[in-house]
Design a protein around this motif. Sequence first.
Motif, short mmCIF file in Angstrom:
data_model
loop_
_atom_site.label_atom_id
_atom_site.label_comp_id
_atom_site.label_asym_id
_atom_site.label_seq_id
_atom_site.Cartn_x
_atom_site.Cartn_y
_atom_site.Cartn_z
N ILE A 11 0.84 -1.16 0.02
CA ILE A 11 -0.04 -0.05 0.00
C ILE A 11 0.85 1.20 0.05
CG2 ILE A 11 -1.63 1.21 1.37
CD1 ILE A 11 -3.13 -0.66 0.01
N ALA A 12 1.93 1.28 0.61
CA ALA A 12 2.83 2.50 0.67
C ALA A 12 3.37 2.78 -0.43
CB ALA A 12 4.07 2.08 1.84
N TRP A 13 3.44 2.01 -1.66
CA TRP A 13 4.08 2.09 -2.52
C TRP A 13 3.00 3.00 -3.66
CZ3 TRP A 13 9.13 2.16 -3.27
CH2 TRP A 13 9.79 1.20 -2.41
N VAL A 14 1.97 3.01 -3.25
CA VAL A 14 0.69 3.41 -4.17
C VAL A 14 1.38 4.97 -4.31
CG1 VAL A 14 -1.70 4.41 -4.62
CG2 VAL A 14 -0.89 1.94 -3.66
N THR A 15 1.74 5.78 -3.27
CA THR A 15 2.11 7.25 -3.22
C THR A 15 3.32 7.76 -3.71
OG1 THR A 15 2.38 7.17 -0.96
CG2 THR A 15 0.13 7.75 -1.70
N HIS A 16 4.10 6.52 -3.98
CA HIS A 16 5.61 6.71 -4.23
C HIS A 16 5.86 7.10 -5.55
CE1 HIS A 16 9.91 5.95 -4.09
NE2 HIS A 16 9.79 5.42 -5.09
N PRO A 17 6.54 8.23 -5.90
CA PRO A 17 6.55 8.49 -7.29
C PRO A 17 7.95 7.98 -7.84
CG PRO A 17 7.52 10.59 -5.49
CD PRO A 17 6.90 9.16 -5.10
N PHE A 18 7.62 7.34 -9.03
CA PHE A 18 8.62 6.58 -9.85
C PHE A 18 9.42 7.49 -10.76
CE2 PHE A 18 6.22 3.11 -7.83
CZ PHE A 18 7.14 2.52 -7.31
N ALA A 19 10.44 7.18 -11.20
CA ALA A 19 11.10 7.81 -12.51
C ALA A 19 10.43 6.97 -13.68
CB ALA A 19 12.54 7.85 -12.64
N LEU A 20 9.33 7.69 -14.41
CA LEU A 20 8.48 6.78 -15.36
C LEU A 20 8.90 7.47 -16.71
CD1 LEU A 20 4.97 6.74 -13.51
CD2 LEU A 20 6.91 4.85 -13.56
N GLU A 21 8.70 6.57 -17.69
CA GLU A 21 8.63 6.93 -19.25
C GLU A 21 7.42 6.10 -19.55
OE1 GLU A 21 11.92 7.21 -22.13
OE2 GLU A 21 11.12 5.38 -22.85
N LEU A 22 6.32 6.98 -20.11
CA LEU A 22 5.31 6.52 -20.92
C LEU A 22 4.87 6.70 -22.24
CD1 LEU A 22 3.93 7.95 -18.05
CD2 LEU A 22 2.75 5.70 -18.02
N SER A 23 5.03 5.84 -23.21
CA SER A 23 4.82 6.06 -24.45
C SER A 23 3.83 5.36 -25.14
CB SER A 23 6.20 5.63 -25.30
OG SER A 23 6.46 4.26 -25.22
#
Length: 479
Positions: free
Chosen positions: A107-119
């Motif tokens: 649950i704690a990882w839901v609010t964790h900002p990841f370094a994302l790349e979305l294409s």
Amino acid sequence: MHITLKATGNNAGMISHLLAKNPYNTYDRTEKGARVRMVYTVFTEEEAEIVIQASPDSIDLVKNSPDSYDITQYINDREFVTSSLFCTYIRGTLGTALNGKPKEDYIAWVTHPFALELSFGPVASDLPDAVVEGLFAPLGYQVTIERGEADYSFQLKNRSTVRYVTLSGHQTVQYALRQLLLLIPVLDNYKHYYISEEEFDKLRRYGEGWLSAHPLRELIIRRTLHFTNLIEQFEQSDSAATRTKKHAIQEQKHNHEQDQQQEQSLEEGTQQPTVRLNELRYQAIMDVIRKLPRRQKIVDFGSGEGKLSARLARMKGIEEIWAVEPSAYAQVRAVERFAKLERHADAIRPTPMMGSLFYYDEQLRGKDVMILCEVIEHVDEHRLNRVMNTIVTEYQPGMLIVTTPNREYNEVYRMDQQELRHGDHRFEWSRSEFRERCEQWIEEAPYSLALEGIGEEVEGFGQPTQMAVFTRRKEPKNS
């Protein structure tokens, strides 16, 4: 149609738990008639890349369609582009991540900002690149837009609506997916289902935490809800909306695209009649024709579903109307509309005719009036001079009436400077540009020109529609 989600950095692999999908298994399901697959192309604790693909059944897309008589139903991009259809297919697959409800240990990882790349892509959008970037950049993404490789002899590639979009930035998986599922349909601007108040809940859930402060909030809401009455209801029921937004929503009533959709709803009896811009155009054209001493023979070029032709059919003095249209679907709708005229004793029945501005037809030569109502902006600009030359030198109508959008007025609609009112418009001209082109078309032809505006006038911007009336002069006899 696909989305690629890539996370890098420490604990990047935790996104597998947020998605609730085992990285060592291939997810392959059928959702709403489409095959949806999810596969991890890379998976380590420092890097995870997931590809989500949907493959609809092309036959199923048009099954039970009312357009079954029209072969063009099979020629469309819905099977390929990343659109509202695609978002519907993958929503169930991403349910755990969208709702932010993984197993309790994560649950704690839901609010964790990841370094994302979305294409994602290909996406077909009528929005210019600057507006596409303006949708995602305020959310913290770096935006990259690419077009497919193509070798053209002219700059078609640069004007192509089909693009691939890549977003890079720090964001939670839940927010990133919600933003995509709300904004991809905004880009595509086509809904494959009936738009109702149920869309309000989607706007609130997926837009929670970011939509209210977005600089293009009005554009997002307008292209999500489409209809003015729904937009107003949403604004009135949304506690986060401010009073200052309401005036802009009222102005959007005149939006060309919404006007067409409202007209369809009116025919189905779901809206109260109002004076719409489309109706004002028809009235202005009819007012001009009504004053003519000769109006027996009319050509309505690009007549669509026959709405203007049907109105002209009841005007005194008109003996024949040629409703010329290249679309078989629109022709069928026009025939149905013309059949209803039989109940009116004072009406003639227009003649539907398959035809195009690009092919000369001797039957249409020398008529009293030729009309191009909201037609020329659908023609490639580099082909338009030849079309108009054919009209004034070959068809030689006694009068030619042309209407087209006034680009300057788009600012009243709060549109971006490069944005066009309709996805099929190839250009939109300012008042001075339209005047200049009209004068060029008749430079060596025996026509006089009169210009006027149609619709509500706003100082500095003119009126939403501009109309040119070309009147053929009697050529002097050779001595």
